[in-house]
Design an enzyme around this catalytic site. Structure first.
Site, PDB file in Angstrom:
ATOM      1  N   VAL A 168       0.986  -1.233   0.111  1.00 46.44           N
ATOM      2  CA  VAL A 168      -0.039   0.162   0.035  1.00 46.44           C
ATOM      3  C   VAL A 168       0.992   1.333  -0.065  1.00 46.44           C
ATOM      4  O   VAL A 168       0.517   2.278  -0.791  1.00 46.44           O
ATOM      5  CB  VAL A 168      -0.957   0.035   1.134  1.00 46.44           C
ATOM      6  CG1 VAL A 168      -1.873   1.348   1.044  1.00 46.44           C
ATOM      7  CG2 VAL A 168      -1.749  -1.128   1.128  1.00 46.44           C
ATOM      8  N   ARG A 175      11.427   0.559   7.172  1.00 48.70           N
ATOM      9  CA  ARG A 175      12.372  -0.507   7.888  1.00 48.70           C
ATOM     10  C   ARG A 175      13.260  -0.813   6.273  1.00 48.70           C
ATOM     11  O   ARG A 175      14.432  -1.071   6.219  1.00 48.70           O
ATOM     12  CB  ARG A 175      12.307  -1.468   8.418  1.00 48.70           C
ATOM     13  CG  ARG A 175      12.089  -1.378   9.936  1.00 48.70           C
ATOM     14  CD  ARG A 175      12.303  -2.572  10.840  1.00 48.70           C
ATOM     15  NE  ARG A 175      11.427  -3.531  10.276  1.00 48.70           N
ATOM     16  CZ  ARG A 175      10.089  -3.823  11.291  1.00 48.70           C
ATOM     17  NH1 ARG A 175       9.648  -3.009  12.181  1.00 48.70           N
ATOM     18  NH2 ARG A 175       9.031  -4.645  10.668  1.00 48.70           N
ATOM     19  N   LYS A 213      -8.015  -1.956   7.834  1.00 48.20           N
ATOM     20  CA  LYS A 213      -9.404  -2.355   8.294  1.00 48.20           C
ATOM     21  C   LYS A 213      -9.529  -3.004   9.386  1.00 48.20           C
ATOM     22  O   LYS A 213     -10.315  -2.666  10.470  1.00 48.20           O
ATOM     23  CB  LYS A 213      -9.892  -3.359   7.251  1.00 48.20           C
ATOM     24  CG  LYS A 213      -9.375  -4.628   6.959  1.00 48.20           C
ATOM     25  CD  LYS A 213      -8.459  -4.696   5.812  1.00 48.20           C
ATOM     26  CE  LYS A 213      -7.327  -5.430   5.617  1.00 48.20           C
ATOM     27  NZ  LYS A 213      -6.792  -5.726   4.424  1.00 48.20           N
ATOM     28  N   GLU A 265     -10.761   5.241   3.776  1.00 50.64           N
ATOM     29  CA  GLU A 265     -11.594   4.745   2.640  1.00 50.64           C
ATOM     30  C   GLU A 265     -10.918   3.341   1.807  1.00 50.64           C
ATOM     31  O   GLU A 265     -11.516   2.522   1.596  1.00 50.64           O
ATOM     32  CB  GLU A 265     -11.542   5.550   1.327  1.00 50.64           C
ATOM     33  CG  GLU A 265     -12.100   5.466  -0.096  1.00 50.64           C
ATOM     34  CD  GLU A 265     -13.639   5.084   0.217  1.00 50.64           C
ATOM     35  OE1 GLU A 265     -14.283   6.317   0.298  1.00 50.64           O
ATOM     36  OE2 GLU A 265     -14.062   3.877   0.130  1.00 50.64           O
ATOM     37  N   VAL A 283     -11.659  -0.642   3.105  1.00 50.71           N
ATOM     38  CA  VAL A 283     -12.942  -1.460   2.645  1.00 50.71           C
ATOM     39  C   VAL A 283     -12.900  -1.519   1.037  1.00 50.71           C
ATOM     40  O   VAL A 283     -13.087  -0.397   0.408  1.00 50.71           O
ATOM     41  CB  VAL A 283     -14.470  -1.048   3.079  1.00 50.71           C
ATOM     42  CG1 VAL A 283     -15.224  -2.053   2.706  1.00 50.71           C
ATOM     43  CG2 VAL A 283     -14.332  -1.000   4.560  1.00 50.71           C
ATOM     44  N   ILE A 302     -12.341   0.734  -4.409  1.00 53.57           N
ATOM     45  CA  ILE A 302     -13.743   0.921  -4.776  1.00 53.57           C
ATOM     46  C   ILE A 302     -14.273   2.177  -3.786  1.00 53.57           C
ATOM     47  O   ILE A 302     -14.067   1.849  -2.531  1.00 53.57           O
ATOM     48  CB  ILE A 302     -14.729  -0.329  -4.328  1.00 53.57           C
ATOM     49  CG1 ILE A 302     -14.364  -1.486  -5.462  1.00 53.57           C
ATOM     50  CG2 ILE A 302     -16.301   0.254  -4.695  1.00 53.57           C
ATOM     51  CD1 ILE A 302     -15.125  -2.869  -4.991  1.00 53.57           C
ATOM     52  N   ASP A 352     -10.806 -10.941   7.651  1.00 53.90           N
ATOM     53  CA  ASP A 352     -10.620  -9.538   6.826  1.00 53.90           C
ATOM     54  C   ASP A 352     -12.117  -9.088   6.514  1.00 53.90           C
ATOM     55  O   ASP A 352     -12.076  -7.963   6.525  1.00 53.90           O
ATOM     56  CB  ASP A 352      -9.740 -10.055   5.677  1.00 53.90           C
ATOM     57  CG  ASP A 352      -9.237  -9.073   4.760  1.00 53.90           C
ATOM     58  OD1 ASP A 352      -8.679  -8.151   5.086  1.00 53.90           O
ATOM     59  OD2 ASP A 352      -9.984  -9.013   3.671  1.00 53.90           O
ATOM     60  N   LYS A 405     -14.095  -5.730   7.500  1.00 58.59           N
ATOM     61  CA  LYS A 405     -14.828  -4.494   6.204  1.00 58.59           C
ATOM     62  C   LYS A 405     -16.044  -4.454   6.548  1.00 58.59           C
ATOM     63  O   LYS A 405     -16.534  -3.445   6.526  1.00 58.59           O
ATOM     64  CB  LYS A 405     -14.214  -5.191   5.010  1.00 58.59           C
ATOM     65  CG  LYS A 405     -12.822  -5.134   4.764  1.00 58.59           C
ATOM     66  CD  LYS A 405     -12.370  -5.934   3.330  1.00 58.59           C
ATOM     67  CE  LYS A 405     -10.934  -6.004   3.157  1.00 58.59           C
ATOM     68  NZ  LYS A 405     -10.383  -6.876   2.089  1.00 58.59           N
ATOM     69  N   GLY A 426      -4.365  -4.706  -3.770  1.00 58.33           N
ATOM     70  CA  GLY A 426      -3.390  -4.669  -4.713  1.00 58.33           C
ATOM     71  C   GLY A 426      -2.679  -3.020  -4.439  1.00 58.33           C
ATOM     72  O   GLY A 426      -3.465  -2.220  -3.956  1.00 58.33           O
TER      73      GLY A 426
HETATM   74  N1  HSE Z   1      -6.478  -9.950   1.687  1.00 59.57           N
HETATM   75  C1  HSE Z   1      -7.229  -8.688   1.312  1.00 59.57           C
HETATM   76  C2  HSE Z   1      -8.105  -9.367   0.060  1.00 59.57           C
HETATM   77  C3  HSE Z   1      -6.453  -7.594   0.721  1.00 59.57           C
HETATM   78  O1  HSE Z   1      -7.639 -10.540  -0.407  1.00 59.57           O
HETATM   79  O2  HSE Z   1      -9.172  -8.921  -0.086  1.00 59.57           O
HETATM   80  C4  HSE Z   1      -7.308  -6.322   0.810  1.00 59.57           C
HETATM   81  O3  HSE Z   1      -7.835  -6.090   2.097  1.00 59.57           O
END
Ligand code: HSE
Length: 434
Positions: free
Chosen positions: A14, A45, A103, A127, A130, A134, A199, A203, A300
């Site tokens: 990111v 690092r 998240k 933003e 989630v 998008i 995950d 979200k 991504g």
């Molecule tokens: N590991 C998450 C996914 C990445 O596969 O959607 C984005 O939050």
């Protein structure tokens, strides 16, 4: 004109995407914002993606960025919870605005962080937390703010969707596809967070709070992963006109809010059923606008950076115009709009797909349907697959009408007691998306 100074903490997927988008689109972003946005300090690092940081202040200690008096906005892109939380609280204390894609941080610690930010007069923008690229937070919090939201349901984990798509389309094994998702960089560092639905649950928690005006309640949400979905279930679902997707669902019910992540059979003619690969999609059902659907890259480097940079621009614009962006979750903290409780999973109602392995001899079907009938469960479809050569068991697939979760669970337990049935019975919820 004095630039808005950004500090980026973490140069992984990111952070490096944010660095690249801010650098590449610098002039256009300045035109959007009304003043340049400059990367003034990086805390990391290492620099695994080899961003060109030569002219930029660089600290191995990320906290140096939070203490840097020149920084206006700190981008937290280190991930994880503990250090990220400390970093964000330090930045807030130092009067910095914060942008994060994290998240887990927002879903689990958002209430504390938003309170701290409000007291210090700064904002936390999230933003990218989630749906990656998008702009779903903006859609829910701003675009749909005049609507009463009935429900929302989304494919909000790209890794899970990629695995289910590849298993279904190409008959590939779960583990092989997972390894590929890790190599492609969209699986979490700990991929169990993807597969077990944590995950997606982070979200979903965030979206539900914005949609329904409820506190962030990650620990009250129900989460079920995709680890038990087999190619056989995907194939049987297809034959019955359904696709299996891993969904996050939040729905306003009379007695409370459903908040759950689980695999679900979706009718194949629903657009969301045909969202494959790493894409994310969220469908929102609202009283004024009806259904809207948002699709795009949910993970991504640059797709996520797209949302991070949009937040940076929003904050920079508000700094220029001396205004304050919208409330953190889009609800005034001074007005309690609603506080419905989260429904326990046993109280939700759903249709169910059941796959049983039964010894193939007379009376088995009768015994199964008798138990369903005793529990007042209505069958929508029932089919027996011919038993494979040398196999004792034949698969029986049943689709039920809507029934309360506690009732189907009791019926399943009763059926599992039958001597002709192998345990465990596979149970997948059905989501009609209406
Ligand atoms: N590991 C998450 C996914 C990445 O596969 O959607 C984005 O939050």
């Amino acid at each position: 004109m004095k630039p808005v100074n950004v500090g980026i903490c973490g140069l992984g997927t990111v952070g490096s995407g944010t660095f690249n988008v801010l650098s590449r689109n610098h002039d256009m972003i300045a035109a959007h914002t009304g003043r340049p946005i400059s990367i003034a300090h990086i805390g990391a690092r290492s620099n695994p993606y080899l961003c060109n940081t030569r002219e930029i202040k660089f600290s191995e200690d990320i906290f140096q960025v939070a203490y840097d008096p020149d920084i206006d906005i700190l981008v937290e892109s280190i991930g994880g919870c503990d250090t990220a939380r400390e970093l964000v609280l330090t930045a807030i204390e130092q009067g910095k605005h914060v942008v994060t894609a994290n998240k887990a941080l927002i879903a689990e610690h958002g209430s504390t962080l938003f309170t701290a930010a409000k007291e210090r007069g700064v904002v936390i923008a999230y933003e990218a937390s989630v749906g990656g690229g998008i702009p779903i937070i903006k859609c829910l919090r701003e675009g749909l703010s005049g609507n009463r939201i009935n429900w929302l349901a989304g494919i909000i984990n790209g890794t899970g969707n990629y695995i289910l798509s590849e298993m279904g389309d190409k008959n590939r094994s779960f583990n092989e596809v997972l390894e590929e998702a890790q190599a492609l960089g969209f699986a979490e560092a700990d991929p169990t967070l993807d597969i077990e639905g944590t995950d997606a649950c982070h979200k979903l928690t965030i979206m539900a709070s914005i949609a329904f005006g409820i506190p962030l309640q990650f620990h009250k949400a129900y989460t079920e992963g995709i680890g038990k979905i087999t190619p056989t279930d995907i194939q049987y679902a297809e034959e019955l006109g359904y696709r299996i997707k891993h969904l996050g669902i939040a729905r306003q019910q009379a007695k409370g809010i459903e908040l759950r992540v689980n695999p679900a059979l979706i009718p194949a003619n629903q657009p969301i059923a045909n969202i494959n690969g790493v894409l994310n999609t969220i469908v929102v059902d609202a009283d004024a606008v009806g259904q809207t659907m948002y699709t795009g890259a949910g993970a991504g480097s640059e797709p996520t950076a797209s949302s991070v940079v949009a937040d940076i621009i929003d904050i920079a614009r508000s700094l220029s115009s001396n205004t304050h962006p919208v409330f953190s979750l889009g609800w005034s903290p001074d007005i309690t709009y609603s506080s419905p409780s989260i429904l326990p999973i046993n109280e939700i109602k759903s249709g169910y797909y059941l796959r049983l392995q039964a010894e193939d001899h007379p009376g088995v079907m009768n015994a199964i349907t008798h138990i369903l009938s005793l529990n007042n469960i209505n069958i929508n479809a029932m089919t027996q697959k011919a038993s494979r050569k040398n196999e004792v068991y034949a698969d029986i697939v049943i689709l039920t009408q809507q029934v309360q979760e506690s009732v189907i669970n009791k019926a399943i337990r009763d059926i599992e007691q039958l001597s002709d049935i192998a345990s465990p019975i596979t149970r997948i919820r059905i989501e009609p998306m209406v």
